[in-house]
Design a protein around this motif. Structure first.
Motif, PDB file in Angstrom:
ATOM      1  N   PHE A 115       0.834  -1.204   0.000  1.00 60.16           N
ATOM      2  CA  PHE A 115       0.000   0.000   0.000  1.00 60.16           C
ATOM      3  C   PHE A 115       0.862   1.244   0.000  1.00 60.16           C
ATOM      4  O   PHE A 115       1.836   1.357   0.746  1.00 60.16           O
ATOM      5  N   SER A 128       0.068   5.722  -0.935  1.00 58.62           N
ATOM      6  CA  SER A 128      -0.789   6.748  -1.517  1.00 58.62           C
ATOM      7  C   SER A 128       0.101   7.894  -1.988  1.00 58.62           C
ATOM      8  O   SER A 128       1.249   8.025  -1.564  1.00 58.62           O
ATOM      9  N   GLU A 166       2.514   5.410  -3.974  1.00 63.33           N
ATOM     10  CA  GLU A 166       1.834   4.357  -4.719  1.00 63.33           C
ATOM     11  C   GLU A 166       2.753   3.757  -5.778  1.00 63.33           C
ATOM     12  O   GLU A 166       2.626   2.582  -6.135  1.00 63.33           O
ATOM     13  N   ALA A 168       4.431   0.757  -4.281  1.00 64.92           N
ATOM     14  CA  ALA A 168       3.553  -0.424  -4.245  1.00 64.92           C
ATOM     15  C   ALA A 168       3.490  -1.084  -5.609  1.00 64.92           C
ATOM     16  O   ALA A 168       3.412  -2.317  -5.716  1.00 64.92           O
ATOM     17  N   ARG A 216      -1.822  -4.892  -4.849  1.00 65.43           N
ATOM     18  CA  ARG A 216      -1.623  -3.462  -4.596  1.00 65.43           C
ATOM     19  C   ARG A 216      -2.898  -2.872  -4.016  1.00 65.43           C
ATOM     20  O   ARG A 216      -3.968  -2.986  -4.607  1.00 65.43           O
ATOM     21  N   THR A 227      -4.764   0.661  -2.632  1.00 66.78           N
ATOM     22  CA  THR A 227      -4.693   2.079  -2.911  1.00 66.78           C
ATOM     23  C   THR A 227      -6.005   2.742  -2.523  1.00 66.78           C
ATOM     24  O   THR A 227      -7.049   2.064  -2.496  1.00 66.78           O
ATOM     25  N   ARG A 251      -7.769   4.384  -4.325  1.00 66.56           N
ATOM     26  CA  ARG A 251      -8.688   4.215  -5.456  1.00 66.56           C
ATOM     27  C   ARG A 251      -9.549   2.972  -5.336  1.00 66.56           C
ATOM     28  O   ARG A 251     -10.559   2.835  -6.027  1.00 66.56           O
ATOM     29  N   ASP A 252      -9.166   2.050  -4.447  1.00 66.59           N
ATOM     30  CA  ASP A 252     -10.000   0.860  -4.229  1.00 66.59           C
ATOM     31  C   ASP A 252     -11.405   1.233  -3.778  1.00 66.59           C
ATOM     32  O   ASP A 252     -12.364   0.492  -4.017  1.00 66.59           O
ATOM     33  N   GLU A 273      -5.690  10.872   2.133  1.00 61.49           N
ATOM     34  CA  GLU A 273      -4.681  10.057   2.810  1.00 61.49           C
ATOM     35  C   GLU A 273      -4.491  10.449   4.279  1.00 61.49           C
ATOM     36  O   GLU A 273      -3.812   9.744   5.017  1.00 61.49           O
TER      37      GLU A 273
END
Length: 244
Positions: free
Chosen positions: A42, A44, A48, A51, A66, A68, A70-71, A88
Protein backbone atom coordinates in the motif's frame (compact mmCIF):
# COMPACT_ATOMS: atom_id res chain seq x y z
CA UNK A 1 27.32 18.18 -6.74
CA UNK A 2 24.81 17.12 -9.38
CA UNK A 3 21.49 15.49 -8.62
CA UNK A 4 22.66 12.20 -10.14
CA UNK A 5 25.75 12.17 -7.94
CA UNK A 6 23.67 12.86 -4.85
CA UNK A 7 21.20 10.10 -5.69
CA UNK A 8 23.85 7.52 -6.54
CA UNK A 9 25.68 8.17 -3.31
CA UNK A 10 22.51 7.97 -1.26
CA UNK A 11 21.41 4.78 -3.04
CA UNK A 12 24.76 3.17 -2.19
CA UNK A 13 24.44 4.13 1.47
CA UNK A 14 20.86 2.86 1.64
CA UNK A 15 21.82 -0.45 -0.01
CA UNK A 16 24.63 -0.99 2.47
CA UNK A 17 22.90 0.20 5.63
CA UNK A 18 19.61 -1.61 4.98
CA UNK A 19 21.03 -4.99 4.00
CA UNK A 20 20.10 -6.65 7.30
CA UNK A 21 16.51 -5.35 7.56
CA UNK A 22 16.02 -6.19 3.86
CA UNK A 23 16.96 -9.79 4.64
CA UNK A 24 14.49 -9.89 7.52
CA UNK A 25 11.75 -8.38 5.38
CA UNK A 26 12.43 -10.93 2.64
CA UNK A 27 12.16 -13.74 5.18
CA UNK A 28 8.67 -12.48 6.07
CA UNK A 29 7.78 -12.60 2.36
CA UNK A 30 9.05 -16.16 2.10
CA UNK A 31 7.16 -17.37 5.17
CA UNK A 32 3.96 -15.84 3.85
CA UNK A 33 4.33 -17.18 0.30
CA UNK A 34 5.19 -20.70 1.49
CA UNK A 35 2.02 -20.64 3.61
CA UNK A 36 -0.09 -19.65 0.60
CA UNK A 37 -0.10 -15.97 1.49
CA UNK A 38 0.09 -12.86 -0.63
CA UNK A 39 2.21 -9.72 -0.32
CA UNK A 40 -0.10 -6.71 0.04
CA UNK A 41 1.55 -3.37 -0.77
CA UNK A 42 0.00 0.00 0.00
CA UNK A 43 1.04 3.52 -0.80
CA UNK A 44 -0.79 6.75 -1.52
CA UNK A 45 0.40 9.78 -3.43
CA UNK A 46 3.90 9.26 -4.81
CA UNK A 47 4.31 6.23 -2.55
CA UNK A 48 1.83 4.36 -4.72
CA UNK A 49 4.66 4.03 -7.26
CA UNK A 50 6.54 1.87 -4.76
CA UNK A 51 3.55 -0.42 -4.24
CA UNK A 52 3.56 -0.84 -8.02
CA UNK A 53 7.20 -1.98 -7.82
CA UNK A 54 6.10 -4.79 -5.52
CA UNK A 55 2.76 -5.88 -6.98
CA UNK A 56 2.20 -7.00 -10.56
CA UNK A 57 5.65 -6.09 -11.86
CA UNK A 58 7.61 -8.05 -14.49
CA UNK A 59 10.41 -9.90 -12.71
CA UNK A 60 8.45 -9.72 -9.46
CA UNK A 61 6.29 -11.99 -7.37
CA UNK A 62 2.92 -13.17 -8.70
CA UNK A 63 1.35 -13.52 -5.21
CA UNK A 64 1.20 -9.78 -4.72
CA UNK A 65 -1.58 -7.26 -4.37
CA UNK A 66 -1.62 -3.46 -4.60
CA UNK A 67 -3.87 -1.54 -2.22
CA UNK A 68 -4.69 2.08 -2.91
CA UNK A 69 -7.27 4.71 -1.95
CA UNK A 70 -8.69 4.21 -5.46
CA UNK A 71 -10.00 0.86 -4.23
CA UNK A 72 -12.84 2.83 -2.67
CA UNK A 73 -13.98 3.64 -6.21
CA UNK A 74 -12.83 0.53 -8.09
CA UNK A 75 -14.23 -2.00 -5.62
CA UNK A 76 -16.23 -0.04 -3.05
CA UNK A 77 -18.72 1.82 -5.21
CA UNK A 78 -17.69 5.29 -4.07
CA UNK A 79 -17.83 8.20 -6.54
CA UNK A 80 -14.50 9.44 -7.95
CA UNK A 81 -15.06 12.72 -6.11
CA UNK A 82 -13.92 11.04 -2.86
CA UNK A 83 -10.36 10.88 -4.20
CA UNK A 84 -9.11 14.21 -2.88
CA UNK A 85 -5.52 15.05 -1.88
CA UNK A 86 -6.68 15.15 1.75
CA UNK A 87 -7.98 11.57 1.69
CA UNK A 88 -4.68 10.06 2.81
CA UNK A 89 -4.98 11.97 6.09
CA UNK A 90 -8.32 10.37 7.02
CA UNK A 91 -7.92 7.40 9.42
CA UNK A 92 -11.47 6.22 8.68
CA UNK A 93 -10.48 5.30 5.12
CA UNK A 94 -8.08 2.56 6.23
CA UNK A 95 -10.65 0.06 7.52
CA UNK A 96 -12.58 0.31 4.28
CA UNK A 97 -9.44 -0.30 2.19
CA UNK A 98 -8.55 -3.33 4.29
CA UNK A 99 -12.07 -4.75 4.18
CA UNK A 100 -12.24 -4.38 0.39
CA UNK A 101 -9.03 -6.37 -0.11
CA UNK A 102 -9.06 -10.17 -0.48
CA UNK A 103 -6.90 -10.58 2.62
CA UNK A 104 -6.19 -13.93 4.31
CA UNK A 105 -4.39 -14.67 7.59
CA UNK A 106 -1.10 -15.74 5.98
CA UNK A 107 -0.69 -12.45 4.11
CA UNK A 108 2.16 -10.02 4.73
CA UNK A 109 1.90 -6.25 4.28
CA UNK A 110 4.29 -3.59 3.00
CA UNK A 111 3.17 -0.03 3.76
CA UNK A 112 5.02 2.80 2.07
CA UNK A 113 5.08 6.39 3.31
CA UNK A 114 8.16 8.57 3.46
CA UNK A 115 6.68 10.74 6.22
CA UNK A 116 4.87 7.85 7.90
CA UNK A 117 2.53 10.15 9.79
CA UNK A 118 -0.70 10.48 7.78
CA UNK A 119 -3.89 9.10 9.24
CA UNK A 120 -4.68 6.51 6.58
CA UNK A 121 -1.33 4.74 6.56
CA UNK A 122 -0.97 4.75 10.36
CA UNK A 123 -4.50 3.44 10.83
CA UNK A 124 -3.95 0.77 8.19
CA UNK A 125 -0.76 -0.25 9.97
CA UNK A 126 -2.72 -0.50 13.22
CA UNK A 127 -5.36 -2.70 11.58
CA UNK A 128 -2.72 -4.90 9.96
CA UNK A 129 -1.00 -5.53 13.29
CA UNK A 130 -4.29 -6.03 15.14
CA UNK A 131 -5.18 -8.73 12.59
CA UNK A 132 -1.86 -10.49 13.17
CA UNK A 133 -0.15 -9.82 9.84
CA UNK A 134 3.59 -9.19 9.58
CA UNK A 135 4.21 -5.55 8.66
CA UNK A 136 7.11 -4.02 6.74
CA UNK A 137 7.44 -0.24 6.50
CA UNK A 138 9.34 1.70 3.85
CA UNK A 139 9.80 5.21 5.21
CA UNK A 140 12.26 8.01 5.86
CA UNK A 141 13.39 7.71 9.46
CA UNK A 142 14.87 11.22 9.44
CA UNK A 143 11.73 12.82 8.07
CA UNK A 144 9.32 10.81 10.19
CA UNK A 145 11.11 11.41 13.48
CA UNK A 146 10.95 15.17 12.89
CA UNK A 147 7.20 15.09 12.24
CA UNK A 148 4.20 15.05 14.55
CA UNK A 149 1.81 12.20 13.86
CA UNK A 150 -1.49 13.09 12.20
CA UNK A 151 -3.11 9.98 13.68
CA UNK A 152 -5.19 10.31 16.87
CA UNK A 153 -3.00 7.73 18.63
CA UNK A 154 0.12 9.83 18.13
CA UNK A 155 1.87 6.84 16.58
CA UNK A 156 3.72 6.72 13.28
CA UNK A 157 4.21 3.97 10.71
CA UNK A 158 7.69 3.17 11.98
CA UNK A 159 6.31 2.63 15.50
CA UNK A 160 4.11 -0.22 14.31
CA UNK A 161 6.24 -2.13 11.78
CA UNK A 162 8.00 -5.43 12.41
CA UNK A 163 10.72 -4.33 9.99
CA UNK A 164 11.52 -0.71 9.10
CA UNK A 165 13.33 -0.03 5.83
CA UNK A 166 14.82 3.48 5.87
CA UNK A 167 14.91 5.08 2.43
CA UNK A 168 17.48 7.60 3.65
CA UNK A 169 15.60 10.61 2.33
CA UNK A 170 16.25 13.84 4.22
CA UNK A 171 13.59 15.89 5.94
CA UNK A 172 11.62 17.48 3.12
CA UNK A 173 12.86 14.86 0.62
CA UNK A 174 14.77 17.21 -1.70
CA UNK A 175 18.59 17.18 -1.80
CA UNK A 176 19.72 20.22 -3.80
CA UNK A 177 19.82 23.67 -2.21
CA UNK A 178 18.22 26.72 -3.80
CA UNK A 179 19.96 30.09 -3.54
CA UNK A 180 18.26 32.04 -0.80
CA UNK A 181 16.74 28.96 0.85
CA UNK A 182 14.65 25.97 -0.04
CA UNK A 183 15.58 22.79 -1.87
CA UNK A 184 14.69 20.75 -4.92
CA UNK A 185 15.30 17.27 -6.37
CA UNK A 186 13.32 14.64 -4.43
CA UNK A 187 14.93 11.26 -3.75
CA UNK A 188 12.53 9.12 -1.72
CA UNK A 189 10.85 7.49 -4.72
CA UNK A 190 14.20 6.31 -6.10
CA UNK A 191 15.58 4.90 -2.85
CA UNK A 192 12.24 3.38 -1.83
CA UNK A 193 11.99 1.62 -5.19
CA UNK A 194 15.51 0.30 -4.65
CA UNK A 195 14.51 -1.09 -1.25
CA UNK A 196 11.34 -2.65 -2.67
CA UNK A 197 13.29 -4.46 -5.36
CA UNK A 198 15.98 -5.51 -2.89
CA UNK A 199 13.36 -7.19 -0.73
CA UNK A 200 11.69 -8.93 -3.68
CA UNK A 201 14.97 -10.22 -5.13
CA UNK A 202 16.23 -11.34 -1.72
CA UNK A 203 12.95 -13.22 -1.17
CA UNK A 204 13.40 -14.94 -4.54
CA UNK A 205 16.96 -15.89 -3.60
CA UNK A 206 15.75 -17.34 -0.30
CA UNK A 207 13.04 -19.38 -2.04
CA UNK A 208 15.59 -20.75 -4.51
CA UNK A 209 17.90 -21.66 -1.62
CA UNK A 210 15.01 -23.66 -0.14
CA UNK A 211 14.72 -25.63 -3.38
CA UNK A 212 11.50 -23.96 -4.50
CA UNK A 213 10.54 -22.44 -7.83
CA UNK A 214 9.56 -18.82 -7.15
CA UNK A 215 6.30 -17.66 -8.76
CA UNK A 216 7.74 -14.85 -10.89
CA UNK A 217 6.12 -12.72 -13.56
CA UNK A 218 7.53 -12.59 -17.06
CA UNK A 219 7.11 -9.40 -19.03
CA UNK A 220 3.84 -9.42 -20.93
CA UNK A 221 5.86 -8.05 -23.84
CA UNK A 222 7.95 -11.18 -24.40
CA UNK A 223 6.87 -14.31 -26.27
CA UNK A 224 4.91 -16.60 -23.98
CA UNK A 225 4.70 -14.02 -21.22
CA UNK A 226 0.91 -13.86 -21.08
CA UNK A 227 0.53 -17.64 -20.95
CA UNK A 228 3.19 -18.00 -18.26
CA UNK A 229 1.66 -15.28 -16.12
CA UNK A 230 -1.92 -16.48 -16.48
CA UNK A 231 -0.93 -19.99 -15.41
CA UNK A 232 0.68 -18.66 -12.24
CA UNK A 233 -2.11 -16.19 -11.50
CA UNK A 234 -4.63 -19.04 -11.64
CA UNK A 235 -3.04 -20.46 -8.49
CA UNK A 236 -4.15 -17.33 -6.68
CA UNK A 237 -7.60 -16.91 -8.20
CA UNK A 238 -9.60 -14.44 -6.13
CA UNK A 239 -6.53 -13.54 -4.06
CA UNK A 240 -4.81 -11.00 -6.29
CA UNK A 241 -6.21 -8.03 -8.14
CA UNK A 242 -4.84 -6.13 -11.08
CA UNK A 243 -7.09 -3.07 -11.09
CA UNK A 244 -5.96 0.03 -12.94
Amino acid sequence: MTYASKVLGLAQRVAESQSEPVSRAAALFVTSIRAGGVVNAFGSGHSEAIAMEIAGRAGGLVPSNRLTPRDLVLYGGEPPSVLTPELERDPAVAQRIYDLAPVEPADVFVLVSSSGVNGTVVELATIVKDRGHPLIAITSVQHSTRMTSRHPSGRKLLDLADVVLDNGAPYGDAVLDLPGGGSYGAVSTITSALLAQMVVTEAVDQLVALGETPPIYLSANVTGGDEHNQALESRYAGRIRRGS
